[in-house]
Design an enzyme around this catalytic site. Structure first.
Site, PDB file in Angstrom:
ATOM      1  N   ASP A   1       0.847  -1.179   0.000  1.00  0.00           N
ATOM      2  CA  ASP A   1       0.000   0.000   0.000  1.00  0.00           C
ATOM      3  C   ASP A   1       0.892   1.242   0.000  1.00  0.00           C
ATOM      4  O   ASP A   1       2.030   1.192  -0.485  1.00  0.00           O
ATOM      5  CB  ASP A   1      -0.982  -0.031   1.175  1.00  0.00           C
ATOM      6  CG  ASP A   1      -2.293   0.689   0.854  1.00  0.00           C
ATOM      7  OD1 ASP A   1      -2.345   1.919   1.030  1.00  0.00           O
ATOM      8  OD2 ASP A   1      -3.251   0.022   0.428  1.00  0.00           O
ATOM      9  N   ASP A   2       0.411   2.341   0.546  1.00  0.00           N
ATOM     10  CA  ASP A   2       1.113   3.625   0.486  1.00  0.00           C
ATOM     11  C   ASP A   2       2.469   3.561   1.200  1.00  0.00           C
ATOM     12  O   ASP A   2       2.749   2.647   1.982  1.00  0.00           O
ATOM     13  CB  ASP A   2       0.231   4.700   1.126  1.00  0.00           C
ATOM     14  CG  ASP A   2       0.550   6.109   0.635  1.00  0.00           C
ATOM     15  OD1 ASP A   2       1.550   6.295  -0.071  1.00  0.00           O
ATOM     16  OD2 ASP A   2      -0.231   7.015   0.975  1.00  0.00           O
TER      17      ASP A   2
ATOM     18  N   LYS B   1      -3.578  -0.810  -7.044  1.00  0.00           N
ATOM     19  CA  LYS B   1      -4.609  -0.058  -6.322  1.00  0.00           C
ATOM     20  C   LYS B   1      -4.314   1.416  -6.546  1.00  0.00           C
ATOM     21  O   LYS B   1      -3.258   1.914  -6.157  1.00  0.00           O
ATOM     22  CB  LYS B   1      -4.573  -0.376  -4.829  1.00  0.00           C
ATOM     23  CG  LYS B   1      -5.496   0.497  -3.987  1.00  0.00           C
ATOM     24  CD  LYS B   1      -5.317   0.206  -2.502  1.00  0.00           C
ATOM     25  CE  LYS B   1      -6.103   1.191  -1.645  1.00  0.00           C
ATOM     26  NZ  LYS B   1      -5.898   0.932  -0.183  1.00  0.00           N
TER      27      LYS B   1
ATOM     28  N   ASP C   1      -5.345   5.100  -5.694  1.00  0.00           N
ATOM     29  CA  ASP C   1      -6.066   5.946  -4.748  1.00  0.00           C
ATOM     30  C   ASP C   1      -6.414   7.282  -5.398  1.00  0.00           C
ATOM     31  O   ASP C   1      -6.077   7.521  -6.567  1.00  0.00           O
ATOM     32  CB  ASP C   1      -5.208   6.132  -3.491  1.00  0.00           C
ATOM     33  CG  ASP C   1      -6.030   6.192  -2.224  1.00  0.00           C
ATOM     34  OD1 ASP C   1      -7.218   6.564  -2.301  1.00  0.00           O
ATOM     35  OD2 ASP C   1      -5.488   5.863  -1.140  1.00  0.00           O
TER      36      ASP C   1
ATOM     37  N   SER D   1     -10.179   3.547  -6.469  1.00  0.00           N
ATOM     38  CA  SER D   1     -10.788   4.198  -5.309  1.00  0.00           C
ATOM     39  C   SER D   1     -11.750   5.320  -5.712  1.00  0.00           C
ATOM     40  O   SER D   1     -12.275   6.021  -4.849  1.00  0.00           O
ATOM     41  CB  SER D   1      -9.691   4.755  -4.389  1.00  0.00           C
ATOM     42  OG  SER D   1      -8.884   3.728  -3.864  1.00  0.00           O
TER      43      SER D   1
ATOM     44  N   ARG E   1     -13.292   0.691  -4.421  1.00  0.00           N
ATOM     45  CA  ARG E   1     -13.677   1.108  -3.076  1.00  0.00           C
ATOM     46  C   ARG E   1     -14.840   2.086  -3.183  1.00  0.00           C
ATOM     47  O   ARG E   1     -14.761   3.073  -3.881  1.00  0.00           O
ATOM     48  CB  ARG E   1     -12.496   1.756  -2.366  1.00  0.00           C
ATOM     49  CG  ARG E   1     -11.401   0.770  -1.933  1.00  0.00           C
ATOM     50  CD  ARG E   1     -11.838  -0.033  -0.713  1.00  0.00           C
ATOM     51  NE  ARG E   1     -12.429   0.881   0.265  1.00  0.00           N
ATOM     52  CZ  ARG E   1     -11.724   1.730   1.019  1.00  0.00           C
ATOM     53  NH1 ARG E   1     -10.397   1.767   0.934  1.00  0.00           N
ATOM     54  NH2 ARG E   1     -12.329   2.531   1.865  1.00  0.00           N
TER      55      ARG E   1
ATOM     56  N   ASP F   1     -12.552   4.199   4.548  1.00  0.00           N
ATOM     57  CA  ASP F   1     -11.554   3.222   4.972  1.00  0.00           C
ATOM     58  C   ASP F   1     -12.025   2.506   6.237  1.00  0.00           C
ATOM     59  O   ASP F   1     -12.574   3.132   7.153  1.00  0.00           O
ATOM     60  CB  ASP F   1     -10.226   3.915   5.299  1.00  0.00           C
ATOM     61  CG  ASP F   1      -9.473   4.358   4.066  1.00  0.00           C
ATOM     62  OD1 ASP F   1      -9.959   4.112   2.944  1.00  0.00           O
ATOM     63  OD2 ASP F   1      -8.401   4.957   4.224  1.00  0.00           O
TER      64      ASP F   1
END
Length: 429
Positions: free
Chosen positions: A79-80, A156, A158, A190, A215, A219
């Site tokens: 992830d980030d 993914k 965002d 997202s 998404r 979150d």
């Protein structure tokens, strides 16, 4: 607003066939770093838990060695906060050199060697949510090419630090750019979460054509309140959300937090059952090196995973809310089977809930068996009109896998045999 609408229309026309990458025909399963490990980059004082190549190698090892991979948990998702603070001199994204000294391609090789897939994170904006370099519109093709060169299997994307107009242009454009690389890269968007998750701002027809999953909502946090807020939002909007989900394109209520700190045993069982009945992606976000046996048993429940991975890919619905604070969810499955979840919102004591399959519109023209997904016990000879009672713990679930064994006025060859199952009659409950 007119500009955004025109961009959406143009994107729909130009990318209407963009997604058919053949990926994620059932909800994806794996492990994702964010909820459990967040943006911990302090590898000097916390080397075991910081965002680094070691963390992802450790999780790949656990997925491969501890039975997760064989059950379908195959994605290891970064992830980030994996990036360096600046792109290199050519404008390419690069991993932090201290925390990922071997590079992402080497990490992908490590993951692939264990029969797994590697996912990575980007952000369609000036910066990622954690403040690292984003993928602005002029960088989309370059970043897609970089991910393909690294042999990444999922992205993914965002939406921090981006406008509605940039998102309307960028999310479809990234889909086309990923497909243009020639590498099959699953695509998690997202986008709807940044636009409120609902029409008219969110065009789910377009999303289903450009994204493998998306998404929709906030979150998840490590708390029961967060789980309930997600369940409530998805249930309140199920008329919109259920029809747009299916093989290759899934609503994503966010990660499984089972095995962390915020859920009780009963609540953990509930999250797994509710995510399964919603046909949700199953991305664990917990420390697989130290996970408890109880949490492992929930996450590795074979019948639960079979239901989640049902090839029809129909998202379930909340079909009943009782005054007793019992809720019933139903998901149609292949071969005329169904998953039923009896969920308790109560906080006082176990509740005896008496009902029948007729109450949930099951056909009278069949005899059923119902297998308890957690205990494995089977009720046999169950007719739609027969009353039965389930005992549901506070914040807990009883989940049934229900299937016809005999169709009335049909030959006995319709009877399904389950010789290894423990069987008992509803009255035994």
């Amino acid at each position: 607003m007119k500009l955004v609408a025109s961009v959406l229309l143009a994107a729909l026309v130009t990318t209407s066939l963009a997604l058919e990458n053949g990926l994620m025909r059932t909800p994806p399963m794996g492990w994702l770093a964010w909820e459990r490990f967040r943006c911990n980059i302090d590898c000097k004082t916390d080397p075991q838990n910081c965002i680094s190549e070691k963390l992802f190698m450790d999780m790949a090892d656990r997925l491969a060695a501890d039975g997760w991979r064989e059950l379908g948990y195959v994605y290891v998702n970064i992830d980030d906060c994996w990036m360096a603070q600046q792109r290199d001199s050519t404008g390419q994204l690069i991993p932090d050199p201290e925390r990922f000294p071997s590079g992402i391609k080497a990490l992908a090789d490590y993951v692939h060697a264990r029969g797994l897939k590697l996912g990575i994170y980007g952000d369609l904006g000036t910066y990622t949510c954690g403040g690292y370099p984003g993928t602005t519109l002029d960088r989309i093709e370059q970043d897609a090419s970089t991910f393909a060169q690294w042999e990444v299997d999922m992205l993914k994307l965002d939406g921090c630090y981006s406008s509605a107009c940039q998102q309307a242009k960028g999310y479809p454009r990234m889909s086309s750019a990923l497909n243009a690389t020639g590498r099959p890269i699953a695509y998690s968007c997202s986008w709807p979460a940044y636009q409120g998750g609902l029409p008219p701002k969110v065009n789910y027809t377009l999303l289903a054509n450009i994204c493998n999953l998306w998404r929709n909502y906030d979150d998840i946090q490590d708390s029961w309140e967060s789980v309930l807020s997600i369940v409530d939002w998805f249930s309140a909007n199920q008329d919109v959300l259920q029809p747009v989900s299916g093989p290759g394109h899934w609503n994503d209520p966010d990660m499984l937090i089972i095995g962390n700190f915020g859920l009780s045993y009963e609540q953990s069982r509930s999250q797994m059952a509710l995510w399964t009945v919603m046909a949700a992606p199953l991305f664990m976000s917990t420390d697989l090196r130290t996970i408890s046996e109880q949490a492992r048993e929930i996450l590795q429940n074979k019948l639960m995973i079979k239901i989640n991975q049902d090839p029809l890919g129909i998202q379930g619905r909340r079909i009943l809310q009782e005054k007793s604070r019992i809720e019933v969810f139903l998901r149609p499955l292949s071969q005329s089977a169904n998953a039923l979840v009896f969920f308790s919102r109560r906080t006082d004591m176990p509740y005896r809930y008496t009902t029948s399959l007729t109450h949930f519109n099951f056909t009278q023209n069949a005899v059923y068996e119902a297998q308890d997904v957690y205990s494995g016990q089977i009720i046999t000879g169950l007719k739609a009109a027969d009353n039965f009672t389930v005992v549901i713990n506070p914040s807990g679930v009883v989940m049934w896998f229900v299937y016809p064994t005999t169709y009335l006025r049909q030959p006995s060859s319709f009877v399904k045999q389950l010789p290894e199952a423990r069987k008992f009659h509803p009255s035994a409950m």
